[in-house]
Write a protein that holds these residues in place. Sequence first.
Motif, mmCIF file in Angstrom:
data_model
loop_
_atom_site.group_PDB
_atom_site.id
_atom_site.type_symbol
_atom_site.label_atom_id
_atom_site.label_comp_id
_atom_site.label_asym_id
_atom_site.label_seq_id
_atom_site.Cartn_x
_atom_site.Cartn_y
_atom_site.Cartn_z
ATOM 1 N N GLU A 177 -28.945 -28.116 -4.626
ATOM 2 C CA GLU A 177 -29.415 -28.018 -3.236
ATOM 3 C C GLU A 177 -30.854 -28.533 -3.116
ATOM 4 O OE1 GLU A 177 -28.746 -23.879 -2.447
ATOM 5 O OE2 GLU A 177 -26.791 -24.243 -1.546
ATOM 6 N N VAL A 178 -31.008 -29.846 -3.137
ATOM 7 C CA VAL A 178 -32.359 -30.420 -3.054
ATOM 8 C C VAL A 178 -32.997 -30.164 -1.695
ATOM 9 C CG1 VAL A 178 -31.823 -32.201 -4.742
ATOM 10 C CG2 VAL A 178 -31.472 -32.674 -2.324
ATOM 11 N N GLU A 179 -32.186 -29.891 -0.685
ATOM 12 C CA GLU A 179 -32.742 -29.616 0.642
ATOM 13 C C GLU A 179 -33.527 -28.297 0.669
ATOM 14 O OE1 GLU A 179 -28.490 -28.124 0.493
ATOM 15 O OE2 GLU A 179 -29.575 -29.966 -0.045
ATOM 16 N N LYS A 180 -33.359 -27.475 -0.375
ATOM 17 C CA LYS A 180 -34.129 -26.233 -0.453
ATOM 18 C C LYS A 180 -35.566 -26.471 -0.917
ATOM 19 C CE LYS A 180 -30.817 -23.376 0.754
ATOM 20 N NZ LYS A 180 -30.194 -22.443 -0.191
ATOM 21 N N GLU A 181 -35.854 -27.682 -1.394
ATOM 22 C CA GLU A 181 -37.216 -28.012 -1.800
ATOM 23 C C GLU A 181 -38.124 -28.076 -0.575
ATOM 24 O OE1 GLU A 181 -38.325 -28.565 -4.962
ATOM 25 O OE2 GLU A 181 -36.332 -28.125 -5.783
ATOM 26 N N THR A 182 -39.407 -27.847 -0.771
ATOM 27 C CA THR A 182 -40.349 -27.917 0.349
ATOM 28 C C THR A 182 -40.416 -29.340 0.894
ATOM 29 O OG1 THR A 182 -42.256 -28.462 -1.038
ATOM 30 C CG2 THR A 182 -41.742 -26.110 -0.729
ATOM 31 N N ALA A 183 -40.849 -29.472 2.129
ATOM 32 C CA ALA A 183 -40.989 -30.797 2.742
ATOM 33 C C ALA A 183 -41.954 -31.665 1.938
ATOM 34 C CB ALA A 183 -41.471 -30.649 4.185
ATOM 35 N N LYS A 231 -33.330 -38.110 -5.224
ATOM 36 C CA LYS A 231 -32.482 -36.914 -5.246
ATOM 37 C C LYS A 231 -32.074 -36.579 -6.675
ATOM 38 C CE LYS A 231 -28.283 -34.935 -3.231
ATOM 39 N NZ LYS A 231 -27.144 -35.148 -2.293
ATOM 40 N N GLN A 232 -31.739 -37.611 -7.455
ATOM 41 C CA GLN A 232 -31.326 -37.371 -8.833
ATOM 42 C C GLN A 232 -32.485 -36.821 -9.673
ATOM 43 O OE1 GLN A 232 -29.753 -41.322 -9.695
ATOM 44 N NE2 GLN A 232 -27.662 -40.551 -9.545
ATOM 45 N N CYS A 233 -33.683 -37.327 -9.439
ATOM 46 C CA CYS A 233 -34.841 -36.824 -10.183
ATOM 47 C C CYS A 233 -35.137 -35.363 -9.838
ATOM 48 C CB CYS A 233 -36.062 -37.699 -9.909
ATOM 49 S SG CYS A 233 -36.017 -39.309 -10.728
ATOM 50 N N ILE A 234 -34.977 -35.008 -8.571
ATOM 51 C CA ILE A 234 -35.171 -33.606 -8.180
ATOM 52 C C ILE A 234 -34.109 -32.729 -8.830
ATOM 53 C CG2 ILE A 234 -35.176 -31.965 -6.270
ATOM 54 C CD1 ILE A 234 -36.293 -34.166 -4.479
ATOM 55 N N ILE A 235 -32.857 -33.187 -8.813
ATOM 56 C CA ILE A 235 -31.779 -32.426 -9.451
ATOM 57 C C ILE A 235 -32.064 -32.255 -10.943
ATOM 58 C CG2 ILE A 235 -29.346 -32.527 -10.134
ATOM 59 C CD1 ILE A 235 -28.760 -33.804 -7.402
ATOM 60 N N ALA A 236 -32.573 -33.302 -11.574
ATOM 61 C CA ALA A 236 -32.909 -33.218 -13.002
ATOM 62 C C ALA A 236 -33.915 -32.109 -13.250
ATOM 63 C CB ALA A 236 -33.443 -34.559 -13.491
ATOM 64 N N ARG A 237 -34.953 -32.060 -12.422
ATOM 65 C CA ARG A 237 -35.946 -31.009 -12.596
ATOM 66 C C ARG A 237 -35.350 -29.630 -12.344
ATOM 67 N NH1 ARG A 237 -38.598 -29.452 -7.855
ATOM 68 N NH2 ARG A 237 -37.381 -27.573 -8.255
ATOM 69 N N ARG A 238 -34.501 -29.511 -11.322
ATOM 70 C CA ARG A 238 -33.877 -28.230 -11.006
ATOM 71 C C ARG A 238 -32.923 -27.798 -12.125
ATOM 72 N NH1 ARG A 238 -34.268 -26.549 -5.587
ATOM 73 N NH2 ARG A 238 -32.252 -25.495 -5.678
ATOM 74 N N MET A 239 -32.250 -28.745 -12.753
ATOM 75 C CA MET A 239 -31.357 -28.426 -13.874
ATOM 76 C C MET A 239 -32.161 -27.907 -15.062
ATOM 77 S SD MET A 239 -28.016 -29.056 -13.431
ATOM 78 C CE MET A 239 -26.953 -29.832 -12.207
ATOM 79 N N VAL A 240 -33.204 -28.636 -15.433
ATOM 80 C CA VAL A 240 -34.030 -28.234 -16.566
ATOM 81 C C VAL A 240 -34.675 -26.875 -16.291
ATOM 82 C CG1 VAL A 240 -36.167 -28.795 -17.810
ATOM 83 C CG2 VAL A 240 -34.440 -30.563 -17.416
ATOM 84 N N GLU A 241 -35.072 -26.664 -15.044
ATOM 85 C CA GLU A 241 -35.660 -25.392 -14.625
ATOM 86 C C GLU A 241 -34.703 -24.233 -14.872
ATOM 87 O OE1 GLU A 241 -38.766 -24.890 -10.936
ATOM 88 O OE2 GLU A 241 -36.774 -25.659 -10.511
ATOM 89 N N ARG A 242 -33.410 -24.518 -14.832
ATOM 90 C CA ARG A 242 -32.387 -23.490 -14.985
ATOM 91 C C ARG A 242 -31.806 -23.439 -16.393
ATOM 92 N NH1 ARG A 242 -33.004 -24.748 -9.881
ATOM 93 N NH2 ARG A 242 -32.304 -23.351 -8.200
ATOM 94 N N GLY A 243 -32.460 -24.128 -17.333
ATOM 95 C CA GLY A 243 -32.070 -24.003 -18.734
ATOM 96 C C GLY A 243 -31.179 -25.087 -19.277
ATOM 97 N N VAL A 244 -30.853 -26.119 -18.483
ATOM 98 C CA VAL A 244 -30.048 -27.235 -18.995
ATOM 99 C C VAL A 244 -30.845 -27.946 -20.081
ATOM 100 C CG1 VAL A 244 -28.997 -29.454 -18.400
ATOM 101 C CG2 VAL A 244 -28.751 -27.491 -16.861
#
Length: 488
Positions: free
Chosen positions: A295-301, A319-332
């Motif tokens: 859910e990249v739309e949950k990121e701040t503006a 979008k893919q770079c944001i998802i990558a960071r969110r994945m790593v943030e969650r332990g991927v």
Amino acid sequence: MNQIPKIFGTPHPIYPTRRDFLRRAGSGAGLLALAGLMGTEGLVDSAAAAVNPLAPKAGHFPAKAKAVIWLFINGGPSHVDTWDYKPELAKRDGQELKNFDTATGFFPDQVGPLMKSPFAFKQHGQSGAWVSSLFPHMAEQVDKMAFLYSCWTDSNNHAPALLKMNTGMTRMGFPCVGSWVTYGLGSESQNLPAFVVMYDTLGRGLPKGYAQNWGAGFLPGIYQGTALKHQGAPIEDLYRSREMTDAQQRAQLDFLARQNRRGLAEHPDESDLAARIENFELAYRMQMAAPAALEVEKETAATQKLYGLDNPKCAHFAKQCIIARRMVERGVRMVQIYSGVEENQRSWDGHIDIAGNHSGFAAETDQPIAALLADLESRGMLDSTLVIWGGEFGRLPLAQKSEKPGRDHNPHAFTTWLAGGGVKGGVQHGATDEIGFKAVEDKVSVNDLHATILHLLGIDHKRLTYRYNGRDFRLTDVAGEVVKQVIA
């Protein structure tokens, strides 16, 4: 006398006799004892690792990086037009390169003269790294990067070179880096795939070699990369059928698990069965965790703007770079993102019009990648996340003849950079010759690069092995030296 008493009139399906029961119970107790001893010796973390192959495991020594984001610049980006500044090439523009072996590239009948870069270079940061005008945003991040200017490989053809960069071999059937890493370390997240892959979302296709680039080869299938789909639900069957309740799905999975474990008990060497059990359970857990991670739309503006989600040229890669960071943030453990696809001009494969080709793909990736580095640093994640930028080979300093000249493949030299995850920022390692044709100083092979990646993750590349067909295999085969000069 040897029969186990019937329970409610039905013989036990797995233990029809006392002898079967005692034999299997004894074997199980022995395996638990063996797992405990191996854990004491550091050979496995615990007996749980045998039950869950993706359980987190300790490396061979303290790790500098916990996760990897690999930005795979597919097609062979030209080092002499991106990071490896060659003023001598400009001086000799239009001259013939004497004694050039035309078999070096892929189109020997289209070899032209030496060609200067169509892009201006300037020095940036305290390190003074030279950067092409292609990358105005990444130029601001050079002091975080360690440049390996002297990379080389042993194939001038895309598919074998992609396999080489991903698996250490130019042949099919070998595990990729992400599979080796997750086999060795498991995953901090038990609700998301340990190894995630993203490719082009504009419908232009996949890189050459397709899913073999993120395959597990002879390792158990649980270690292969999970590729996010470019359209529709990003993961196949991510959402439960509307006709099924959670309780019904749980009951279905429990039934499948019982059947698979029964088969595994009778055929303990069938590793695919264990992988299948874990895959079903992981898929169930992902139904809750994966949508939130995507859910990249949950990121701040401000964050969305930083990555370029408001920029039509790069929004898909952002979008893919944001998802990558969110994945790593969650332990991927590992995320790989591909820029470029199979078709030449739809990747960094600039055989024709190198200026137009590289300008287009740089516009898609420059801002999101720079934002990824800045964002990881601001969140305190860069120190524990290794970021890699690079392709499968470089390009020749010569023109490839056409109305708008391009450049042919060059396996003798290319540039890769690393950042974060224990890397010493602002370092410039190795060198090519004065025109960028061949790596000549502190050469870095693909095996060396892989050994360095594993080292930063706390893995000794010589000790991470898997026995297959009667021999112990490793990612770096019988080669590989850690590039210690880039390690902090």
